[in-house]
Design a protein around this motif. Structure first.
Motif, PDB file in Angstrom:
ATOM      1  N   TYR A 186      10.373  -3.261   1.524  1.00 19.54           N
ATOM      2  CA  TYR A 186       9.913  -2.943   0.170  1.00 19.54           C
ATOM      3  C   TYR A 186       8.805  -3.913  -0.253  1.00 19.54           C
ATOM      4  CZ  TYR A 186      13.773   0.303  -0.901  1.00 19.54           C
ATOM      5  OH  TYR A 186      14.624   1.371  -0.935  1.00 19.54           O
ATOM      6  N   TYR A 187       9.013  -5.186   0.034  1.00 18.43           N
ATOM      7  CA  TYR A 187       8.030  -6.196  -0.361  1.00 18.43           C
ATOM      8  C   TYR A 187       6.687  -5.951   0.323  1.00 18.43           C
ATOM      9  CZ  TYR A 187       5.811 -10.780  -0.848  1.00 18.43           C
ATOM     10  OH  TYR A 187       4.920 -11.792  -1.116  1.00 18.43           O
ATOM     11  N   TYR A 188       6.729  -5.695   1.635  1.00 18.88           N
ATOM     12  CA  TYR A 188       5.489  -5.485   2.382  1.00 18.88           C
ATOM     13  C   TYR A 188       4.759  -4.210   1.958  1.00 18.88           C
ATOM     14  CZ  TYR A 188       6.740  -9.252   5.610  1.00 18.88           C
ATOM     15  OH  TYR A 188       7.039 -10.464   6.157  1.00 18.88           O
ATOM     16  N   THR A 189       5.481  -3.260   1.399  1.00 25.49           N
ATOM     17  CA  THR A 189       4.833  -2.033   0.925  1.00 25.49           C
ATOM     18  C   THR A 189       4.547  -2.088  -0.574  1.00 25.49           C
ATOM     19  OG1 THR A 189       7.026  -0.988   0.723  1.00 25.49           O
ATOM     20  CG2 THR A 189       5.782  -0.555   2.737  1.00 25.49           C
ATOM     21  N   GLY A 190       4.703  -3.282  -1.167  1.00 27.92           N
ATOM     22  CA  GLY A 190       4.329  -3.458  -2.568  1.00 27.92           C
ATOM     23  C   GLY A 190       5.359  -3.042  -3.581  1.00 27.92           C
ATOM     24  N   GLN A 191       6.588  -2.743  -3.142  1.00 25.13           N
ATOM     25  CA  GLN A 191       7.642  -2.311  -4.065  1.00 25.13           C
ATOM     26  C   GLN A 191       8.481  -3.537  -4.444  1.00 25.13           C
ATOM     27  OE1 GLN A 191       9.362   1.682  -2.849  1.00 25.13           O
ATOM     28  NE2 GLN A 191       8.239   1.192  -0.976  1.00 25.13           N
ATOM     29  N   TYR A 192       7.916  -4.375  -5.322  1.00 27.87           N
ATOM     30  CA  TYR A 192       8.480  -5.700  -5.563  1.00 27.87           C
ATOM     31  C   TYR A 192       9.822  -5.680  -6.289  1.00 27.87           C
ATOM     32  CZ  TYR A 192       3.751  -6.919  -4.217  1.00 27.87           C
ATOM     33  OH  TYR A 192       2.569  -7.034  -3.532  1.00 27.87           O
ATOM     34  N   GLU A 193       9.969  -4.811  -7.265  1.00 30.15           N
ATOM     35  CA  GLU A 193      11.238  -4.767  -7.998  1.00 30.15           C
ATOM     36  C   GLU A 193      12.384  -4.371  -7.073  1.00 30.15           C
ATOM     37  OE1 GLU A 193      10.948  -2.306 -11.404  1.00 30.15           O
ATOM     38  OE2 GLU A 193       9.382  -3.500 -12.373  1.00 30.15           O
ATOM     39  N   GLU A 194      12.140  -3.378  -6.211  1.00 34.61           N
ATOM     40  CA  GLU A 194      13.169  -2.969  -5.246  1.00 34.61           C
ATOM     41  C   GLU A 194      13.471  -4.094  -4.268  1.00 34.61           C
ATOM     42  OE1 GLU A 194      10.546  -1.320  -6.098  1.00 34.61           O
ATOM     43  OE2 GLU A 194      10.979   0.805  -6.468  1.00 34.61           O
ATOM     44  N   ALA A 195      12.449  -4.841  -3.884  1.00 30.95           N
ATOM     45  CA  ALA A 195      12.641  -5.953  -2.950  1.00 30.95           C
ATOM     46  C   ALA A 195      13.557  -7.018  -3.549  1.00 30.95           C
ATOM     47  CB  ALA A 195      11.290  -6.566  -2.583  1.00 30.95           C
ATOM     48  N   VAL A 196      13.287  -7.394  -4.788  1.00 25.54           N
ATOM     49  CA  VAL A 196      14.099  -8.415  -5.459  1.00 25.54           C
ATOM     50  C   VAL A 196      15.539  -7.937  -5.628  1.00 25.54           C
ATOM     51  CG1 VAL A 196      14.453  -9.644  -7.637  1.00 25.54           C
ATOM     52  CG2 VAL A 196      12.164  -9.523  -6.626  1.00 25.54           C
ATOM     53  N   ARG A 197      15.702  -6.695  -6.066  1.00 22.25           N
ATOM     54  CA  ARG A 197      17.060  -6.164  -6.243  1.00 22.25           C
ATOM     55  C   ARG A 197      17.822  -6.173  -4.927  1.00 22.25           C
ATOM     56  NH1 ARG A 197      14.836  -2.426 -10.042  1.00 22.25           N
ATOM     57  NH2 ARG A 197      14.514  -0.886  -8.397  1.00 22.25           N
ATOM     58  N   GLY A 198      17.141  -5.852  -3.846  1.00 20.34           N
ATOM     59  CA  GLY A 198      17.806  -5.836  -2.546  1.00 20.34           C
ATOM     60  C   GLY A 198      18.292  -7.214  -2.143  1.00 20.34           C
ATOM     61  N   ALA A 199      17.434  -8.239  -2.287  1.00 19.03           N
ATOM     62  CA  ALA A 199      17.818  -9.600  -1.920  1.00 19.03           C
ATOM     63  C   ALA A 199      18.953 -10.112  -2.808  1.00 19.03           C
ATOM     64  CB  ALA A 199      16.613 -10.526  -2.005  1.00 19.03           C
ATOM     65  N   GLU A 200      18.857  -9.852  -4.108  1.00 17.63           N
ATOM     66  CA  GLU A 200      19.900 -10.314  -5.025  1.00 17.63           C
ATOM     67  C   GLU A 200      21.224  -9.602  -4.746  1.00 17.63           C
ATOM     68  OE1 GLU A 200      17.472 -11.758  -8.998  1.00 17.63           O
ATOM     69  OE2 GLU A 200      18.096  -9.652  -8.852  1.00 17.63           O
TER      70      GLU A 200
END
Length: 559
Positions: A186-200
Motif C-alpha cells: 500500500y505504501y509503495y503504491t501511495g495508499q498511505y492511510e491503508e498502509a498505516v492501518r495495516g501496520a497498526e
C-alpha cells in the motif's frame, strides 16, 4: 514443621548463599521429589550441579526439562549454552545461545546471551553455528516469501502485490507476514492511510513485531505524526535481532528516519558477528557513518566495499564524495542507504539504457517501481505522463496492472487517458478495461480501441492530422491518406515514447507531412507550394520535413 517443596527450596537457597553446595544439592533434590513437574525446581538443581562443576549432570537435568517437562521454557537454552561453554564445547554453546535469542530476543538474559555470542565468536573462533542458523533461516524466508507475496515486493511488482496480498489476507487473516507485506505494498503504491492501518493492526495483535514496527516508523516519517515516529524509534533502538536480514532492516529503518548513529551501531554490530557480511551491509554501515559525521568509519567500510569487483565503482564514487566533503570542511555527508548510485546518477544511467534498449538491469528495481507508482497517484499531469511513458517501455504484467488501476480513477484528463490506453496497447493488454467516463466506470474492449489512439495524447498531434487530412481531400489526393496517417501515427508514437520531439506549430508539421508523403509518390510537388497552402515559411517546413523524412527512412531500414 511442614515438609514440602517450598520448605526445601528455602533451605536450598540458604545453603547456596553460604556456598554449601552439597547441602544445597540435597535440598533441591527434595524439591524435585515433592514437585517433579515443576521446571523451576529442576533448573535450580541443574544450577547447583553447574556450580559444583558437574556440567554433564546439569545438562542431563536441563535436557529433561526441555524434552519432558517444559519445552517452551526458553531460558533453559541459555543455561545449556553456559554449561557447554564451560565444558569447552563452544560450537554447541553457540547453537543453544542462538536458540535462546531466537525464542526470546528481548528476554531476561538477552543482553547476556548477546555478550556470550560475541565472546564465543571473538575469543573462540565461533560462527559456524550462526552461519548454519542463518542459512536455515534464509531458506525458511525464501519459502515464506512465496507464500506471503514478498517476492512480488522484491521484484518491484507493487500493484500485483496489493492484488495478491489482499486475497491472502482475506483468506488468512492471521497471516501477519502477509499483512505486513500488504501494508508495504500500500505504501509503495501511495495508499498511505491503508498502509498505516495495516501496520497498526499487526502491532495491536503482536506489539513486538519488528517488521510492523519498522514499517510504521517509515510511514510515520513520511506522513506523521512526529510523536508516533518517536515512539517507534525508541522501541527499535532497544533491539538487535539476530536474523541477519531483520537486523539489516532495523538498522536501515533507523537510518531512513534520521537516526544515523543508532543505525551505525546496528550495522557495526552486525558486521562484527556476521560470518560473511555482504556488500549491502558495508554500504549501509558506511552510509550511516557518513550521515552521522564519522568520516573515518565511513571510509573504512567503503574501502571494504571496494574489494568486491561488482561494487568497486560504487565504493570509489562515495569515497570521492567523502574526500570532497572532508576537504570542504563539512560535518557530514548525506548518503542514501539504498545500495545503489544516487538518484541523479541512476536517471543518467536509465536514459542511457533506454536509448540502448537495455531495460533488463533496472526493470525490477523496487525503488524505481515505487517512485513510478507514487508519481502515477500523486504527481501532476506532466509527471504522470512521464510515468506512463516509462510504463509503456517496461510493458510487463505489473505495469499493465498499474495502468488499469489508473484508468479507473476519476478526473483523469482525456489526454492522460489516451496515454494510458496507448501504454496498455504497448503492454499487449487484452480483453476488457474499466475506464472512468462521465462519472462512472465504463467497460472498453482493447480490440475496440482505434489504431490512431496515440494522437489523443497531444491535441497538437490531432490538429496536425486534421489539417493534413483536409489538404489531401481538398487536392483530391485521397489515395495517399492511408500512407500519411500511418506515418504520422508512427511518428507520434515515437515522439511519446522518447519524449525528444516537440510539435508546436500544427500548420508547419501538417505541411511537412504532406510534403514528405507527396514527394515520395508525386515528383512534381514543390516545397514552396505546400508551404504556401498552409501559409507557413518554407525553412520551417524544411526542418520539420527533415525530421519526418529521417524517421521514415529509419523505419524503412528497420524493416
Amino acid at each position: 514443621m511442614r515438609l514440602d517443596a517450598a520448605f526445601f527450596h528455602e533451605r536450598g537457597v540458604k545453603y547456596l548463599q553460604r556456598h554449601d553446595f552439597e547441602r544445597a544439592l540435597k535440598a533441591f533434590r527434595k524439591t524435585v521429589e515433592y514437585e517433579p513437574d515443576n521446571p523451576v525446581h529442576h533448573c535450580n538443581l541443574a544450577g547447583v550441579l553447574a556450580e559444583m562443576g558437574d556440567f554433564a549432570a546439569s545438562n542431563e537435568v536441563l535436557l529433561r526439562v526441555l524434552e519432558e517437562i517444559a519445552p517452551d521454557m526458553a531460558e533453559v537454552q541459555f543455561y545449556l549454552a553456559n554449561n557447554y561453554a564451560n565444558m569447552g564445547e563452544y560450537e554447541i554453546a553457540e547453537e543453544y545461545v542462538l536458540r535462546y535469542l531466537d525464542a526470546r530476543p528481548d528476554g531476561e538474559y538477552a543482553e547476556d546471551a548477546r555478550e556470550m555470542l560475541s565472546i564465543l565468536m571473538d575469543e573462540f573462533g565461533g560462527g559456524k553455528a550462526l552461519a548454519r542458523w542463518q542459512d536455515r533461516w534464509r531458506e525458511q524466508e525464501r519459502e515464506a516469501a512465496k507464500r506471503d507475496g514478498r517476492h512480488l515486493l522484491e521484484e518491484g511488482q507493487f500493484e500485483a502485490a496489493v492484488e495478491w496480498l489482499e486475497q491472502v489476507v482475506r483468506r488468512e487473516p492471521d497471516n501477519l507476514a502477509a499483512r505486513n507485506n500488504l501494508s508495504l505494498a500500500y505504501y509503495y503504491t501511495g495508499q498511505y492511510e491503508e498502509a498505516v492501518r495495516g501496520a497498526e493492526g499487526v502491532l495491536a495483535e503482536q506489539p513486538h513485531n519488528l517488521h510492523a514496527l519498522c514499517n510504521l516508523a517509515l510511514f510515520s516519517a513520511h506522513v506523521g505524526p512526529k510523536a508516533r515516529l518517536e515512539a517507534c524509534v525508541q522501541k527499535l533502538a532497544k533491539v538487535f535481532p539476530l536474523h541477519y536480514d531483520l537486523a539489516l532492516k532495523v538498522g536501515t529503518t533507523l537510518g531512513l528516519v534520521g537516526q544515523h548513529q543508532a543505525a551505525f551501531s546496528v550495522f557495526e554490530r552486525l558486521a562484527r558477528i556476521a560470518a560473511e557480511p555482504d556488500p549491502a551491509l558495508y554500504h549501509c554501515a558506511a552510509a550511516a557513518a557518513a550521515n552521522a559525521g564519522r568520516f573515518a568509519a565511513a571510509r573504512r567500510y567503503w574501502r571494504l566495499l571496494a574489494r568486491f569487483a561488482e561494487t568497486e565503482d560504487l565504493a570509489n564514487y562515495y569515497l570521492k564524495q567523502l574526500d570532497a566533503a572532508a576537504a570542504a570542511g563539512r560535518r557530514s555527508l548525506r548518503v542514501s542507504y539504498q545500495y545503489d548510485l544516487p538518484l541523479h546518477e541512476q536517471f543518467t544511467e536509465m536514459k542511457r539504457r533506454l536509448q540502448a534498449g537495455d531495460l533488463t538491469a533496472w526493470r525490477r528495481d523496487p525503488l524505481l517501481r515505487a517512485s513510478l507508482y507514487w508519481g502515477l497517484r500523486h504527481g501532476d499531469d506532466e509527471t504522470r505522463r512521464v510515468v506512463l511513458r516509462t510504463l509503456a517501455w517496461l510493458a510487463d504484467a505489473d505495469a499493465e496492472r498499474a495502468i488499469r488501476l489508473f484508468l479507473k480513477r476519476p478526473q483523469v484528463p482525456p489526454a492522460l487517458q489516451a496515454a494510458a490506453l496507448f501504454a496498455l496497447q504497448r503492454c499487449g493488454a487484452r480483453g476488457r478495461i474499466d475506464v472512468w467516463v462521465d462519472g462512472e466506470i465504463a467497460p472498453v474492449r482493447m480490440s475496440a480501441l482505434p489504431k490512431d489512439l496515440v494522437l489523443g495524447i497531444e491535441p497538437v498531434w490531432q490538429e496536425v492530422w486534421r489539417l493534413a487530412e483536409d489538404w489531401f481531400k481538398a487536392h483530391r489526393k485521397r489515395q495517399h491518406l492511408g500512407r500519411a496517417k500511418r506515418l504520422w501515427v508512427a511518428f507520434a508514437e515515437h515522439a511519446f515514447l522518447h519524449g525528444r520531439v516537440r510539435v508546436t506549430r500544427p500548420p508547419v508539421w501538417a505541411a511537412a507531412l504532406v510534403y514528405v508523403v507527396m514527394k515520395r509518390f508525386d515528383a512534381g510537388v514543390r516545397r514552396k507550394d505546400v508551404a504556401a497552402d498552409f501559409a507557413v515559411a518554407v525553412p520551417a517546413v524544411s526542418r520539420a520535413a527533415g525530421r519526418l523524412q529521417g524517421f521514415a527512412d529509419g523505419c524503412a531500414e528497420d524493416g
